[in-house]
Design a protein around this motif. Structure first.
Motif, PDB file in Angstrom:
ATOM      1  N   LEU A  24       0.827  -1.211   0.000  1.00 15.76           N
ATOM      2  CA  LEU A  24       0.000   0.000   0.000  1.00 15.76           C
ATOM      3  C   LEU A  24       0.860   1.261   0.000  1.00 15.76           C
ATOM      4  O   LEU A  24       0.498   2.255  -0.629  1.00 15.76           O
ATOM      5  N   THR A  25       1.999   1.217   0.680  1.00 14.73           N
ATOM      6  CA  THR A  25       2.918   2.359   0.665  1.00 14.73           C
ATOM      7  C   THR A  25       3.439   2.610  -0.745  1.00 14.73           C
ATOM      8  O   THR A  25       3.512   3.761  -1.196  1.00 14.73           O
ATOM      9  N   LEU A  26       3.792   1.540  -1.451  1.00  5.99           N
ATOM     10  CA  LEU A  26       4.226   1.687  -2.846  1.00  5.99           C
ATOM     11  C   LEU A  26       3.112   2.267  -3.709  1.00  5.99           C
ATOM     12  O   LEU A  26       3.348   3.137  -4.556  1.00  5.99           O
ATOM     13  N   ARG A  27       1.901   1.772  -3.489  1.00  9.18           N
ATOM     14  CA  ARG A  27       0.744   2.248  -4.270  1.00  9.18           C
ATOM     15  C   ARG A  27       0.486   3.734  -4.009  1.00  9.18           C
ATOM     16  O   ARG A  27       0.244   4.499  -4.934  1.00  9.18           O
ATOM     17  N   ILE A  28       0.542   4.131  -2.745  1.00  6.23           N
ATOM     18  CA  ILE A  28       0.330   5.538  -2.397  1.00  6.23           C
ATOM     19  C   ILE A  28       1.418   6.416  -3.003  1.00  6.23           C
ATOM     20  O   ILE A  28       1.136   7.505  -3.522  1.00  6.23           O
ATOM     21  N   SER A  29       2.641   5.957  -2.962  1.00  5.73           N
ATOM     22  CA  SER A  29       3.741   6.713  -3.549  1.00  5.73           C
ATOM     23  C   SER A  29       3.545   6.896  -5.045  1.00  5.73           C
ATOM     24  O   SER A  29       3.761   7.989  -5.582  1.00  5.73           O
ATOM     25  N   ASN A  30       3.125   5.826  -5.717  1.00  5.63           N
ATOM     26  CA  ASN A  30       2.853   5.897  -7.148  1.00  5.63           C
ATOM     27  C   ASN A  30       1.712   6.884  -7.436  1.00  5.63           C
ATOM     28  O   ASN A  30       1.804   7.703  -8.361  1.00  5.63           O
ATOM     29  N   LEU A  31       0.645   6.804  -6.657  1.00  6.08           N
ATOM     30  CA  LEU A  31      -0.484   7.720  -6.857  1.00  6.08           C
ATOM     31  C   LEU A  31      -0.078   9.166  -6.579  1.00  6.08           C
ATOM     32  O   LEU A  31      -0.532  10.089  -7.272  1.00  6.08           O
ATOM     33  N   ASP A  32       0.765   9.374  -5.592  1.00  9.83           N
ATOM     34  CA  ASP A  32       1.249  10.717  -5.284  1.00  9.83           C
ATOM     35  C   ASP A  32       2.053  11.284  -6.451  1.00  9.83           C
ATOM     36  O   ASP A  32       1.890  12.457  -6.816  1.00  9.83           O
ATOM     37  N   ASN A  33       2.903  10.466  -7.056  1.00  7.61           N
ATOM     38  CA  ASN A  33       3.664  10.911  -8.227  1.00  7.61           C
ATOM     39  C   ASN A  33       2.735  11.244  -9.389  1.00  7.61           C
ATOM     40  O   ASN A  33       2.954  12.227 -10.107  1.00  7.61           O
ATOM     41  N   MET A  34       1.706  10.424  -9.574  1.00  8.19           N
ATOM     42  CA  MET A  34       0.754  10.690 -10.653  1.00  8.19           C
ATOM     43  C   MET A  34      -0.015  11.995 -10.402  1.00  8.19           C
ATOM     44  O   MET A  34      -0.238  12.775 -11.340  1.00  8.19           O
ATOM     45  N   ILE A  35      -0.391  12.254  -9.174  1.00  9.85           N
ATOM     46  CA  ILE A  35      -1.097  13.500  -8.838  1.00  9.85           C
ATOM     47  C   ILE A  35      -0.202  14.698  -9.104  1.00  9.85           C
ATOM     48  O   ILE A  35      -0.656  15.714  -9.660  1.00  9.85           O
ATOM     49  N   ASN A  36       1.063  14.593  -8.726  1.00 10.19           N
ATOM     50  CA  ASN A  36       1.994  15.706  -8.987  1.00 10.19           C
ATOM     51  C   ASN A  36       2.151  15.957 -10.482  1.00 10.19           C
ATOM     52  O   ASN A  36       2.159  17.107 -10.925  1.00 10.19           O
ATOM     53  N   SER A  37       2.244  14.908 -11.265  1.00  8.90           N
ATOM     54  CA  SER A  37       2.371  15.063 -12.721  1.00  8.90           C
ATOM     55  C   SER A  37       1.120  15.705 -13.308  1.00  8.90           C
ATOM     56  O   SER A  37       1.207  16.605 -14.153  1.00  8.90           O
ATOM     57  N   LEU A  38      -0.034  15.242 -12.865  1.00 15.04           N
ATOM     58  CA  LEU A  38      -1.285  15.817 -13.368  1.00 15.04           C
ATOM     59  C   LEU A  38      -1.435  17.279 -12.961  1.00 15.04           C
ATOM     60  O   LEU A  38      -1.905  18.111 -13.752  1.00 15.04           O
ATOM     61  N   THR A  39      -1.035  17.609 -11.760  1.00 12.92           N
ATOM     62  CA  THR A  39      -1.107  18.997 -11.297  1.00 12.92           C
ATOM     63  C   THR A  39      -0.210  19.894 -12.133  1.00 12.92           C
ATOM     64  O   THR A  39      -0.617  20.994 -12.530  1.00 12.92           O
ATOM     65  N   GLU A  40       0.991  19.420 -12.409  1.00 12.61           N
ATOM     66  CA  GLU A  40       1.901  20.200 -13.252  1.00 12.61           C
ATOM     67  C   GLU A  40       1.343  20.371 -14.659  1.00 12.61           C
ATOM     68  O   GLU A  40       1.426  21.455 -15.243  1.00 12.61           O
ATOM     69  N   GLU A  41       0.770  19.304 -15.208  1.00 16.88           N
ATOM     70  CA  GLU A  41       0.203  19.388 -16.555  1.00 16.88           C
ATOM     71  C   GLU A  41      -0.965  20.366 -16.602  1.00 16.88           C
ATOM     72  O   GLU A  41      -1.075  21.165 -17.539  1.00 16.88           O
ATOM     73  N   ILE A  42      -1.810  20.345 -15.598  1.00 13.61           N
ATOM     74  CA  ILE A  42      -2.948  21.270 -15.549  1.00 13.61           C
ATOM     75  C   ILE A  42      -2.453  22.708 -15.421  1.00 13.61           C
ATOM     76  O   ILE A  42      -2.984  23.625 -16.065  1.00 13.61           O
ATOM     77  N   ALA A  43      -1.416  22.923 -14.597  1.00 14.36           N
ATOM     78  CA  ALA A  43      -0.875  24.267 -14.428  1.00 14.36           C
ATOM     79  C   ALA A  43      -0.302  24.795 -15.742  1.00 14.36           C
ATOM     80  O   ALA A  43      -0.526  25.958 -16.102  1.00 14.36           O
ATOM     81  N   VAL A  44       0.402  23.952 -16.481  1.00 14.08           N
ATOM     82  CA  VAL A  44       0.971  24.370 -17.768  1.00 14.08           C
ATOM     83  C   VAL A  44      -0.143  24.684 -18.763  1.00 14.08           C
ATOM     84  O   VAL A  44      -0.096  25.693 -19.471  1.00 14.08           O
TER      85      VAL A  44
END
Length: 118
Positions: free
Chosen positions: A85-105
């Motif tokens: 679950l820690t690995l899964r949360i870390s992966n989801l956190d990275n995906m959220i950061n990428s999506l946030t950056e893409e939306i900001a751009v």
């Protein structure tokens, strides 16, 4: 293993199993996450019905009491599940950061286009 522990394991396993099935039916829990709990409850059911299995593995591991084996096994399985679950949360956190950056751009370029058209 005492009879009272076997009854507690049996009842708790059934309760967990039916609770998970209810959550799946109501679509509040995905099957991929429920699978761990279903398998765990089935394993505990088997151990409560056939305590010889716990005695066998306790002897192999050099553990004096089968109850201690069950606790140790449960704790180890939960540690592994927690790591997954820690690995899964870390992966989801990275995906959220990428999506946030893409939306900001995208928002930045959208505002630039609006400013140029005025």
């Amino acid at each position: 293993m005492s009879t009272s522990l076997r009854v507690i394991l049996f009842v708790a396993s059934l309760c967990v199993f039916f609770f998970i099935m209810k959550k799946i039916k109501k679509a509040k829990l995905k099957i991929e996450y429920a699978l761990f709990w279903i398998v765990s409850s089935i394993l505990l059911l088997i151990l409560s019905i056939f305590p010889q299995i716990a005695y066998f593995f306790a002897d192999i591991c050099g553990i004096k009491s089968p109850v201690n084996f069950i606790f140790l096994f449960s704790i180890m399985v939960l540690f592994v599940h927690n790591f997954y679950l820690t690995l899964r949360i870390s992966n989801l956190d990275n995906m959220i950061n990428s999506l946030t950056e893409e939306i900001a751009v995208r928002n930045y370029y959208k505002k630039e286009e609006e400013n140029e058209s005025k």
